[in-house]
Design a protein around this motif. Structure first.
Motif, PDB file in Angstrom:
ATOM      1  N   ALA A   2      72.776  22.319 -22.353  1.00  0.00           N
ATOM      2  CA  ALA A   2      72.985  21.821 -20.990  1.00  0.00           C
ATOM      3  C   ALA A   2      71.646  21.857 -20.270  1.00  0.00           C
ATOM      4  CB  ALA A   2      74.018  22.679 -20.252  1.00  0.00           C
ATOM      5  N   ARG A  25      75.447  17.860 -26.451  1.00  0.00           N
ATOM      6  CA  ARG A  25      74.843  17.942 -25.118  1.00  0.00           C
ATOM      7  C   ARG A  25      75.912  18.042 -24.046  1.00  0.00           C
ATOM      8  NH1 ARG A  25      69.699  14.420 -23.171  1.00  0.00           N
ATOM      9  NH2 ARG A  25      69.615  15.095 -20.971  1.00  0.00           N
ATOM     10  N   ARG A  57      76.510  18.213 -19.528  1.00  0.00           N
ATOM     11  CA  ARG A  57      75.941  17.966 -18.211  1.00  0.00           C
ATOM     12  C   ARG A  57      75.920  19.269 -17.434  1.00  0.00           C
ATOM     13  NH1 ARG A  57      76.154  12.585 -16.354  1.00  0.00           N
ATOM     14  NH2 ARG A  57      75.155  13.446 -14.484  1.00  0.00           N
ATOM     15  N   SER A  85      65.606  18.302 -21.105  1.00  0.00           N
ATOM     16  CA  SER A  85      66.383  17.111 -21.441  1.00  0.00           C
ATOM     17  C   SER A  85      65.901  16.497 -22.750  1.00  0.00           C
ATOM     18  CB  SER A  85      66.293  16.089 -20.310  1.00  0.00           C
ATOM     19  OG  SER A  85      67.080  14.956 -20.590  1.00  0.00           O
ATOM     20  N   ARG A 142      77.604  19.234 -13.902  1.00  0.00           N
ATOM     21  CA  ARG A 142      78.993  18.787 -13.791  1.00  0.00           C
ATOM     22  C   ARG A 142      79.961  19.465 -14.743  1.00  0.00           C
ATOM     23  NH1 ARG A 142      78.347  12.185 -13.192  1.00  0.00           N
ATOM     24  NH2 ARG A 142      76.830  12.208 -11.459  1.00  0.00           N
TER      25      ARG A 142
END
Length: 370
Positions: free
Chosen positions: A298, A319, A321, A305, A324
């Motif tokens: 995350a 992966r 988020r 990233s 969120r």
């Protein structure tokens, strides 16, 4: 031979070079460090030359919540460029006093490159993270031009004619492997030596035989990090077939069914883990993959990233988020990450074959006597 290691006051950037310095010393070479004080002396042992005050460049000074271009802008304008300007006098003094044969320069300590070029010394880049090798700004020409202009200003202020200060034309030590990072597309000599990891410290054993899932965000302890960790506790509480271990540096989380710790001996714990959920910090990613453990990543900011993208591309994990992800999302990621153990084990084998600190030291010796 003498080797001067120029570094920023950042533990993750110093870590791989500690192992390299140890090997060089064991081979009979003289090694010295140069960087902002007093922070550097808390991170290394041996001879240290001061290159300014570390206080203005503390990681804690970065405003929380920066993402995307705002984070990149802060990194360059408020950290990398001022750090380079501030370090140059100290690095010049260190070179004059120590008279190194080779200067080793972390990518975020560009003063080392400036001084080595001014003094006509061979120098090597220490790429503690692999993301710059992938030229992440290649598809963003306006941002790449902005970074280039900032570097041009640095070179002009310090009277240096040189290319990109992040990449030595002599040697780039990449503390990763092609299996994870892919091929470098830059026109510089790159040695993929693999990560140089700290040895496991202390014994550690899980409380039972259930598969162990570890969640850690490194030293991130802002509100967003606490939210993610709290969601992770809820996710693991809904997975009674595994044993959950969540690292919460703040000590604010409590759970009856999930173990919560403020700190863990990470290398030793990862050796027992079945899945690691993390933020995508280079050291954490490499320590997990060195144990053949698949990841759920995350990413929060900076190079994370790109590292998450590398993990997914290598079929070594999934992966999430960060901003969120809810408990259900984290639970799904944990359950699916286990499918990528084969990919994680392939990365582990590439790390073993790369040579690590010994290989890095050999390349540096060759640079001193081409």
């Amino acid at each position: 031979m003498k080797f001067l290691l120029v570094v920023p006051p950042l533990a993750g950037h110093v870590a791989p070079l500690r192992g390299v310095a140890s090997v060089l010393s064991a081979r009979g070479h003289q090694v010295a460090w140069c960087g902002p004080q007093p922070e550097l002396s808390t991170l290394v042992s041996g001879r240290v030359f001061s290159a300014g005050d570390s206080a203005p460049f503390a990681v804690a000074l970065r405003p929380p919540g920066l993402r995307g271009f705002a984070a990149l802008k802060y990194l360059w304008e408020s950290y990398l460029v001022p750090l380079a300007d501030a370090m140059v006098p100290g690095v010049l003094s260190a070179v004059s006093s120590f008279r190194p044969d080779v200067v080793v320069v972390d990518q975020q300590a560009m003063a080392g490159a400036l001084v080595a070029a001014r003094c006509g010394l061979p120098w090597a880049t220490s790429a503690s993270t692999s993301t710059e090798l992938a030229d992440p700004l290649g598809s963003l020409p306006k941002i790449a031009s902005w970074v280039s202009d900032l570097q041009a200003g640095l070179r002009a202020r310090h009277g240096v004619l040189l290319g990109d200060l992040r990449f030595s034309p002599h040697l780039v030590l990449a503390f990763t492997t092609r299996a994870l990072a892919g091929e470098c597309r830059l026109a510089v000599p790159v040695a993929y030596v693999g990560p140089v990891l700290s040895p496991a410290s202390g014994g550690w054993a899980p409380a039972d035989d259930r598969p162990l899932v570890v969640v850690t965000l490194g030293t991130s302890n802002d509100a967003a990090g606490t939210r993610f960790l709290a969601e992770s506790v809820d996710a693991l509480a809904g997975l009674p077939s595994v044993r959950g271990l969540v690292v919460d540096p703040t000590g604010s989380l409590v759970s009856e069914s999930v173990t919560v710790a403020r700190w863990i001996p990470q290398v030793a714990v990862f050796a027992r883990a079945s899945v690691v959920v993390c933020h995508g910090g280079h050291n954490t990613v490499c320590e997990a993959l060195a144990a053949g453990v698949p990841l759920a990543v995350a990413p929060i900011r900076d190079d994370q990233s790109m590292l998450a993208q590398q993990v997914v591309a290598a079929s070594a994990g999934v992966r999430l988020r960060f901003d969120r992800a809810k408990a259900a999302d984290i639970r799904d990621a944990i359950e699916s990450a286990g499918q990528y153990r084969f990919g994680a084990e392939k990365i582990r084998e590439s790390f073993k074959a790369a040579g690590g600190a010994e290989e890095a030291a050999t390349h540096l010796e060759s640079l001193a006597h081409p």
